[in-house]
Design a protein around this motif. Sequence first.
Motif, PDB file in Angstrom:
ATOM      1  N   MET A   1       0.537  -1.096  -0.353  1.00  0.00           N
ATOM      2  CA  MET A   1       0.089  -0.065  -0.203  1.00  0.00           C
ATOM      3  C   MET A   1       0.504   0.768   0.211  1.00  0.00           C
ATOM      4  N   LYS A   2       0.596   2.240  -1.232  1.00  0.00           N
ATOM      5  CA  LYS A   2       1.189   3.766  -0.757  1.00  0.00           C
ATOM      6  C   LYS A   2       0.457   4.342  -0.401  1.00  0.00           C
ATOM      7  N   SER A   3       0.774   5.126  -0.001  1.00  0.00           N
ATOM      8  CA  SER A   3       0.526   6.990  -0.173  1.00  0.00           C
ATOM      9  C   SER A   3       0.979   8.201   0.166  1.00  0.00           C
ATOM     10  N   GLY A   4       0.518   9.279   0.137  1.00  0.00           N
ATOM     11  CA  GLY A   4       1.115  10.326   0.007  1.00  0.00           C
ATOM     12  C   GLY A   4       0.795  11.911  -0.695  1.00  0.00           C
ATOM     13  N   LEU A   5       1.336  12.623  -0.061  1.00  0.00           N
ATOM     14  CA  LEU A   5       0.587  14.204  -0.763  1.00  0.00           C
ATOM     15  C   LEU A   5       1.386  14.794  -1.647  1.00  0.00           C
ATOM     16  N   VAL A   6       0.361  14.715  -2.820  1.00  0.00           N
ATOM     17  CA  VAL A   6       1.413  15.349  -3.908  1.00  0.00           C
ATOM     18  C   VAL A   6       1.015  16.810  -4.652  1.00  0.00           C
ATOM     19  N   ALA A   7       2.081  17.652  -4.703  1.00  0.00           N
ATOM     20  CA  ALA A   7       1.393  19.681  -5.229  1.00  0.00           C
ATOM     21  C   ALA A   7       1.735  20.124  -5.704  1.00  0.00           C
ATOM     22  N   ILE A   8       0.080  20.466  -6.057  1.00  0.00           N
ATOM     23  CA  ILE A   8       0.483  20.580  -7.385  1.00  0.00           C
ATOM     24  C   ILE A   8       0.893  22.513  -7.629  1.00  0.00           C
ATOM     25  N   VAL A   9       2.107  22.774  -8.431  1.00  0.00           N
ATOM     26  CA  VAL A   9       2.364  23.853  -8.413  1.00  0.00           C
ATOM     27  C   VAL A   9       2.731  23.878  -9.627  1.00  0.00           C
ATOM     28  N   GLY A  10       2.707  26.126  -9.889  1.00  0.00           N
ATOM     29  CA  GLY A  10       2.878  26.710 -10.583  1.00  0.00           C
ATOM     30  C   GLY A  10       2.884  27.745 -10.568  1.00  0.00           C
ATOM     31  N   ARG A  11       2.862  29.110 -11.346  1.00  0.00           N
ATOM     32  CA  ARG A  11       2.524  30.408 -11.660  1.00  0.00           C
ATOM     33  C   ARG A  11       0.627  30.099 -12.041  1.00  0.00           C
ATOM     34  N   PRO A  12       0.245  31.716 -12.170  1.00  0.00           N
ATOM     35  CA  PRO A  12      -0.814  31.961 -12.124  1.00  0.00           C
ATOM     36  C   PRO A  12      -1.088  31.060 -14.012  1.00  0.00           C
ATOM     37  N   ASN A  13      -2.672  30.512 -13.798  1.00  0.00           N
ATOM     38  CA  ASN A  13      -3.577  31.135 -15.214  1.00  0.00           C
ATOM     39  C   ASN A  13      -2.329  29.465 -15.807  1.00  0.00           C
ATOM     40  N   ASP A  84       5.250  14.840  -0.422  1.00  0.00           N
ATOM     41  CA  ASP A  84       6.156  13.536  -0.943  1.00  0.00           C
ATOM     42  C   ASP A  84       6.940  14.279  -2.633  1.00  0.00           C
ATOM     43  N   ILE A  85       6.153  14.383  -3.869  1.00  0.00           N
ATOM     44  CA  ILE A  85       6.568  14.666  -4.892  1.00  0.00           C
ATOM     45  C   ILE A  85       5.449  16.555  -5.497  1.00  0.00           C
ATOM     46  N   THR A  86       6.422  16.576  -6.111  1.00  0.00           N
ATOM     47  CA  THR A  86       5.837  17.475  -6.925  1.00  0.00           C
ATOM     48  C   THR A  86       5.192  17.839  -8.238  1.00  0.00           C
ATOM     49  N   LEU A  87       4.214  18.221  -8.795  1.00  0.00           N
ATOM     50  CA  LEU A  87       3.738  17.905 -10.124  1.00  0.00           C
ATOM     51  C   LEU A  87       4.027  19.433 -10.651  1.00  0.00           C
ATOM     52  N   LYS A 108      14.739  23.955  -3.702  1.00  0.00           N
ATOM     53  CA  LYS A 108      15.809  23.660  -2.378  1.00  0.00           C
ATOM     54  C   LYS A 108      14.697  22.754  -1.136  1.00  0.00           C
ATOM     55  N   GLN A 109      13.623  22.445  -1.872  1.00  0.00           N
ATOM     56  CA  GLN A 109      13.675  21.011  -1.040  1.00  0.00           C
ATOM     57  C   GLN A 109      13.722  19.666  -1.649  1.00  0.00           C
ATOM     58  N   LYS A 110      14.148  19.618  -2.849  1.00  0.00           N
ATOM     59  CA  LYS A 110      14.873  18.385  -3.381  1.00  0.00           C
ATOM     60  C   LYS A 110      14.571  17.410  -3.490  1.00  0.00           C
ATOM     61  N   LYS A 111      12.786  17.398  -3.893  1.00  0.00           N
ATOM     62  CA  LYS A 111      11.782  16.609  -3.439  1.00  0.00           C
ATOM     63  C   LYS A 111      11.883  15.857  -5.476  1.00  0.00           C
ATOM     64  N   LYS A 112      11.663  14.514  -5.213  1.00  0.00           N
ATOM     65  CA  LYS A 112      11.240  14.072  -6.270  1.00  0.00           C
ATOM     66  C   LYS A 112      10.308  15.078  -6.729  1.00  0.00           C
ATOM     67  N   SER A 113      10.206  15.172  -8.265  1.00  0.00           N
ATOM     68  CA  SER A 113       9.421  16.383  -8.971  1.00  0.00           C
ATOM     69  C   SER A 113       8.521  15.949 -10.574  1.00  0.00           C
ATOM     70  N   ILE A 114       7.781  16.131 -10.483  1.00  0.00           N
ATOM     71  CA  ILE A 114       7.770  15.350 -12.136  1.00  0.00           C
ATOM     72  C   ILE A 114       6.892  16.984 -12.639  1.00  0.00           C
ATOM     73  N   LEU A 115       7.266  17.198 -13.973  1.00  0.00           N
ATOM     74  CA  LEU A 115       7.317  18.309 -15.110  1.00  0.00           C
ATOM     75  C   LEU A 115       5.887  18.307 -15.425  1.00  0.00           C
ATOM     76  N   ILE A 116       4.930  19.189 -15.467  1.00  0.00           N
ATOM     77  CA  ILE A 116       3.765  18.451 -16.250  1.00  0.00           C
ATOM     78  C   ILE A 116       3.790  19.887 -17.152  1.00  0.00           C
ATOM     79  N   ILE A 117       3.934  19.996 -18.611  1.00  0.00           N
ATOM     80  CA  ILE A 117       3.928  20.978 -20.141  1.00  0.00           C
ATOM     81  C   ILE A 117       2.251  20.720 -20.291  1.00  0.00           C
ATOM     82  N   GLU A 161      -0.079   6.484 -12.402  1.00  0.00           N
ATOM     83  CA  GLU A 161       0.230   5.145 -12.313  1.00  0.00           C
ATOM     84  C   GLU A 161       1.963   5.428 -12.304  1.00  0.00           C
ATOM     85  N   ILE A 162       2.606   6.521 -13.062  1.00  0.00           N
ATOM     86  CA  ILE A 162       3.933   7.296 -12.595  1.00  0.00           C
ATOM     87  C   ILE A 162       4.089   8.034 -11.704  1.00  0.00           C
ATOM     88  N   ILE A 163       2.978   8.330 -10.784  1.00  0.00           N
ATOM     89  CA  ILE A 163       2.375   9.065  -9.503  1.00  0.00           C
ATOM     90  C   ILE A 163       3.102   7.973  -7.836  1.00  0.00           C
TER      91      ILE A 163
END
Length: 294
Positions: A1-13, A84-87, A108-117, A161-163
Motif C-alpha cells: 500500500m502506498k500513500s502520500g501528498l502531491v503538490a500541484i504548483v506553478g505560476r498563475p493561469n 512527497d512529490i511535486t507536480l 530547495k526542497q530536493k523532492k521527487k518532481s514531475i514536470l507537467i507541460i 501510475e507514474i505518481i
Amino acid sequence: MKSGLVAIVGRPNTGKSTLFNRLVGQKISIVSRHPATTRLRLTGIVTTNQGQIIFLDTPGFEKPRYQLGQVMRKAVLSSLSESDITLLLMTVAGWKQGDEEILAEVKKQKKKSILIINKVDLLASKGALLPLIEESRHRYPFAEIFPCSALKETNWKKLIEIIFGLLPEGPLLFPEGEVSGLPRQYLVAEILREKILAVTYEEVPQSVAVEIEEICPGQVNPEMLVIRAAIIVDREGLRPIIIGQGASKLKKIGTKARLEIEQLVGRPVYLDLRVRVIPRWRDRPDVFGRFGYA
C-alpha cells in the motif's frame, strides 16, 4: 500500500485547478479563464487498490501585492515542504520568469518532481515540444516530463501510475470514499465566487470574496438547505456592479451557483445573497481569515 501528498504548483493561469479536478475525477477547485483564481489550498483524494494520493491544489506562485497574497505564497511553500512529490505545471509557451521562480523553490526542497507541460492542444504538432522537453531536462532532473492538455485529456491513468510508482509505502490517510478534506462551507463559498467571476469579471477585479454566514435546514421544508452568504467587495462602487439593474446580476449569480451547489449537497437549496463592503479586506488577516484564507 502506498500513500502520500502531491503538490500541484506553478505560476498563475497554467491550468493547475483544471488538472487537479481531472486527476481527482470531479470538480472541487473552481476554474476561471482569469489568472489568480485559486486562493485556498485544496485537497483532492484519489484512492485505488494501490493506495491513496492526496493532491494539493495551490494558489498561483507570484509576488504578493496584499497581505492575502503573502498568505497564499506561504500556502504554496508549505505545500512544497509537506508533499512527497511535486507536480510543477508550466505551459507550451516555454519557461517564463514565474516558472523559474517556482522551480527555484522546488530545487530547495530536493523532492521527487514531475514536470507537467500543459496546453499541448495549442500546438500545431507534437514535434514542436521536443526543444522544450530537452531544455527542461537540463534545468532539473525531473522524475518524469509529462506533456498533456488538462482541458481536453480524458485518460489520466498513466500519470496516476507514474505518481504511485514514486510514492512511499504508507497507510490510507483519509477514509476510503472521501474525495476532499475541505469543509462544505468553503466549497459552497468557492462555487459562489466562481459564478461571480464568470458574471462580473470584466467589471469587478479580484477584490471579491464570499463569506458563508449560515447553512441550515429550511423551517418550512427541512429537506431544503438554506444558505445565507455575503459577497464581500472592498469599495462601495462595486456593489451596484455585483447587484446589477433590478438585481439582475445577483439573480444570475445565485441561479448559476444554486444549480451547482444542489449537485454538491444532493438536495434543494435556497440561496440568500447580499453584498457587503469591507475596505482593504485583502490587507486584513482578521477579515480574510474568516473566509478560510488564513
